[in-house]
Scaffold this active site. Structure first.
Site, mmCIF file in Angstrom:
data_model
loop_
_atom_site.group_PDB
_atom_site.id
_atom_site.type_symbol
_atom_site.label_atom_id
_atom_site.label_comp_id
_atom_site.label_asym_id
_atom_site.label_seq_id
_atom_site.Cartn_x
_atom_site.Cartn_y
_atom_site.Cartn_z
ATOM 1 N N LYS A 83 1.300 -1.530 -0.191
ATOM 2 C CA LYS A 83 0.240 -0.229 0.101
ATOM 3 C C LYS A 83 1.274 1.219 -0.043
ATOM 4 O O LYS A 83 2.431 1.223 0.245
ATOM 5 C CB LYS A 83 -0.969 0.189 1.248
ATOM 6 C CG LYS A 83 -1.792 -1.432 0.802
ATOM 7 C CD LYS A 83 -2.954 -1.444 2.335
ATOM 8 C CE LYS A 83 -4.187 -2.042 2.303
ATOM 9 N NZ LYS A 83 -4.936 -1.798 3.400
ATOM 10 N N ARG B 216 -1.863 -14.640 3.607
ATOM 11 C CA ARG B 216 -2.699 -13.637 4.745
ATOM 12 C C ARG B 216 -1.776 -14.046 5.976
ATOM 13 O O ARG B 216 -1.468 -13.101 6.956
ATOM 14 C CB ARG B 216 -3.852 -14.295 5.020
ATOM 15 C CG ARG B 216 -4.958 -14.126 3.808
ATOM 16 C CD ARG B 216 -5.188 -12.485 3.922
ATOM 17 N NE ARG B 216 -5.915 -12.290 4.798
ATOM 18 C CZ ARG B 216 -6.472 -11.106 5.203
ATOM 19 N NH1 ARG B 216 -6.864 -9.897 4.533
ATOM 20 N NH2 ARG B 216 -7.048 -10.643 6.423
ATOM 21 N N THR C 23 -5.532 -7.950 10.364
ATOM 22 C CA THR C 23 -5.356 -5.744 9.419
ATOM 23 C C THR C 23 -5.697 -4.881 10.929
ATOM 24 O O THR C 23 -4.412 -4.309 10.452
ATOM 25 C CB THR C 23 -6.925 -6.577 9.218
ATOM 26 O OG1 THR C 23 -7.754 -7.369 8.913
ATOM 27 C CG2 THR C 23 -7.931 -4.941 8.380
ATOM 28 N N ARG D 38 2.748 -6.437 9.080
ATOM 29 C CA ARG D 38 1.860 -5.807 9.721
ATOM 30 C C ARG D 38 2.421 -5.455 11.114
ATOM 31 O O ARG D 38 2.750 -4.657 11.327
ATOM 32 C CB ARG D 38 0.408 -5.673 9.695
ATOM 33 C CG ARG D 38 -0.136 -5.694 8.252
ATOM 34 C CD ARG D 38 -1.229 -6.453 8.060
ATOM 35 N NE ARG D 38 -2.096 -5.991 6.739
ATOM 36 C CZ ARG D 38 -2.784 -6.104 6.531
ATOM 37 N NH1 ARG D 38 -3.512 -7.295 7.200
ATOM 38 N NH2 ARG D 38 -3.477 -5.975 4.970
ATOM 39 N N ASN E 186 -1.647 0.507 7.545
ATOM 40 C CA ASN E 186 -1.117 -1.131 7.511
ATOM 41 C C ASN E 186 -0.739 -1.985 6.355
ATOM 42 O O ASN E 186 0.171 -2.876 6.008
ATOM 43 C CB ASN E 186 -2.694 -1.925 8.418
ATOM 44 C CG ASN E 186 -3.663 -2.288 7.319
ATOM 45 O OD1 ASN E 186 -3.467 -1.909 6.453
ATOM 46 N ND2 ASN E 186 -4.602 -3.195 7.262
ATOM 47 N N HIS F 288 -1.411 -5.136 1.589
ATOM 48 C CA HIS F 288 -3.102 -6.019 1.329
ATOM 49 C C HIS F 288 -2.655 -7.270 0.770
ATOM 50 O O HIS F 288 -1.815 -7.899 -0.273
ATOM 51 C CB HIS F 288 -4.099 -5.158 -0.273
ATOM 52 C CG HIS F 288 -5.187 -6.094 -0.703
ATOM 53 N ND1 HIS F 288 -6.560 -6.048 -0.045
ATOM 54 C CD2 HIS F 288 -5.049 -6.371 -1.589
ATOM 55 C CE1 HIS F 288 -7.078 -6.568 -0.194
ATOM 56 N NE2 HIS F 288 -6.741 -7.393 -1.459
HETATM 57 N N1 UDP Z 1 -9.558 -0.506 7.310
HETATM 58 C C1 UDP Z 1 -9.659 0.249 7.794
HETATM 59 N N2 UDP Z 1 -10.915 1.028 9.424
HETATM 60 C C2 UDP Z 1 -11.759 -0.094 9.624
HETATM 61 C C3 UDP Z 1 -10.805 -1.385 8.961
HETATM 62 C C4 UDP Z 1 -10.601 -1.754 8.004
HETATM 63 O O1 UDP Z 1 -9.551 1.651 7.328
HETATM 64 O O2 UDP Z 1 -12.054 0.129 10.290
HETATM 65 C C5 UDP Z 1 -8.738 -0.608 6.167
HETATM 66 C C6 UDP Z 1 -8.050 -0.941 6.434
HETATM 67 O O3 UDP Z 1 -6.549 -0.386 5.826
HETATM 68 C C7 UDP Z 1 -7.567 -2.756 5.460
HETATM 69 C C8 UDP Z 1 -8.333 -2.513 4.625
HETATM 70 O O4 UDP Z 1 -9.864 -1.178 5.210
HETATM 71 O O5 UDP Z 1 -6.884 -3.652 5.435
HETATM 72 C C9 UDP Z 1 -9.820 -3.650 4.263
HETATM 73 O O6 UDP Z 1 -10.526 -3.965 5.473
HETATM 74 P P1 UDP Z 1 -10.490 -5.812 5.140
HETATM 75 O O7 UDP Z 1 -10.987 -5.794 6.384
HETATM 76 O O8 UDP Z 1 -11.018 -6.643 4.275
HETATM 77 O O9 UDP Z 1 -8.344 -5.850 5.645
HETATM 78 P P2 UDP Z 1 -7.823 -7.073 5.007
HETATM 79 O O10 UDP Z 1 -8.339 -7.692 4.344
HETATM 80 O O11 UDP Z 1 -6.947 -5.693 4.904
HETATM 81 O O12 UDP Z 1 -6.901 -7.405 6.287
HETATM 82 MG MG MG Z 2 -9.931 -7.672 3.050
#
Ligand code: UDP
Ligand code: MG
Length: 209
Positions: free
Chosen positions: A22, A132, A138, A149, A169, A172
């Site tokens: 990112k 993952r 996340t 992360r 974070n 992705h």
């Molecule tokens: N995100 C955020 N606030 C939240 C939840 C998610 O800013 O409360 C952002 C974060 O950058 C995250 C992305 O949204 O990586 C996508 O969310 P997802 O739940 O798909 O998590 P990921 O697959 O990236 O772990």
């Molecule tokens: Mg996701």
């Protein structure tokens, strides 16, 4: 070995996932470190490019028109406030998951278009789950040390939400095989297949080591 076994083995060994560094990862100079971790795991990078994404691509990447996805994002935001016994309404002036999810999704678009990103297709055994695992949770404070992360990000979802921005974070990676397929089609629609054998594949999968 029979054909069915061969197909199952091929499907597991050649699984593909989509991941991207990112904007914060790129501008902090972590591109090399993140790629190093993927390569050292034994997984193979089969496509790679740096892109300055526009809003349209990010809106296609994150399924913001899918209400259940937006609600899931909102739930994540709501729970981070309730975990700290904070009333989200006092801070954000909203308290339902759809509204919170929409505001997080908007912030996500700003974040993902703020600087270049590095897009990759990664191939190997159980690639979706493996990357993952390399990425970690996340939320940076929940991501284990040893993950991308966990080692390099320290952001707080509550602070990020109050400041009206996405959680930084770094990285992705697709959550499911289906998500990976959609994301690969979106970001690498114009690419030719690249196939090569990584040195070490014979050793990783040999009967004698
Ligand atoms: N995100 C955020 N606030 C939240 C939840 C998610 O800013 O409360 C952002 C974060 O950058 C995250 C992305 O949204 O990586 C996508 O969310 P997802 O739940 O798909 O998590 P990921 O697959 O990236 O772990
Ligand atoms: Mg996701």
């Amino acid at each position: 070995m029979n054909t069915q076994n061969n197909l199952v083995i091929k499907g597991i060994k050649n699984q593909r996932t989509y991941c991207m560094i990112k904007p914060d990862g790129v501008v902090r100079g972590l591109t090399g470190e993140i790629i190093r971790r993927i390569e050292l795991s034994g997984l193979k990078i089969v496509a790679l490019k740096m892109v300055k994404a526009n809003k349209d691509m990010i809106l296609k990447h994150y399924p913001v028109s899918d209400q259940s996805w937006v609600d899931k994002l909102g739930d994540k935001g709501l729970s981070t406030f309730s975990d700290l016994d904070l009333d989200i309404n006092e801070f954000l002036g909203m308290n339902n998951k759809s509204e919170v999810g929409k505001s997080v999704a908007d912030a996500l678009v700003d974040y993902m278009t703020s600087a270049p990103i590095v897009c990759m297709i990664v191939e190997g055994v159980q690639a979706v789950d493996m990357v993952r695992k390399l990425a970690g949770h996340t939320l940076p404070f929940k991501a284990d040390m040893g993950t991308i992360r966990g080692d390099f990000s320290v952001d707080s979802p509550v602070v990020a939400n109050i400041e009206g921005r996405a959680i930084h974070n770094l990285f992705h990676t697709s959550e499911t095989i289906q998500e990976a397929q959609n994301e690969i089609n979106l970001w690498f629609s114009d690419s030719n297949e690249i196939n090569y054998t990584r040195a070490g594949e014979d050793i990783m999968y040999s009967k004698t080591y």
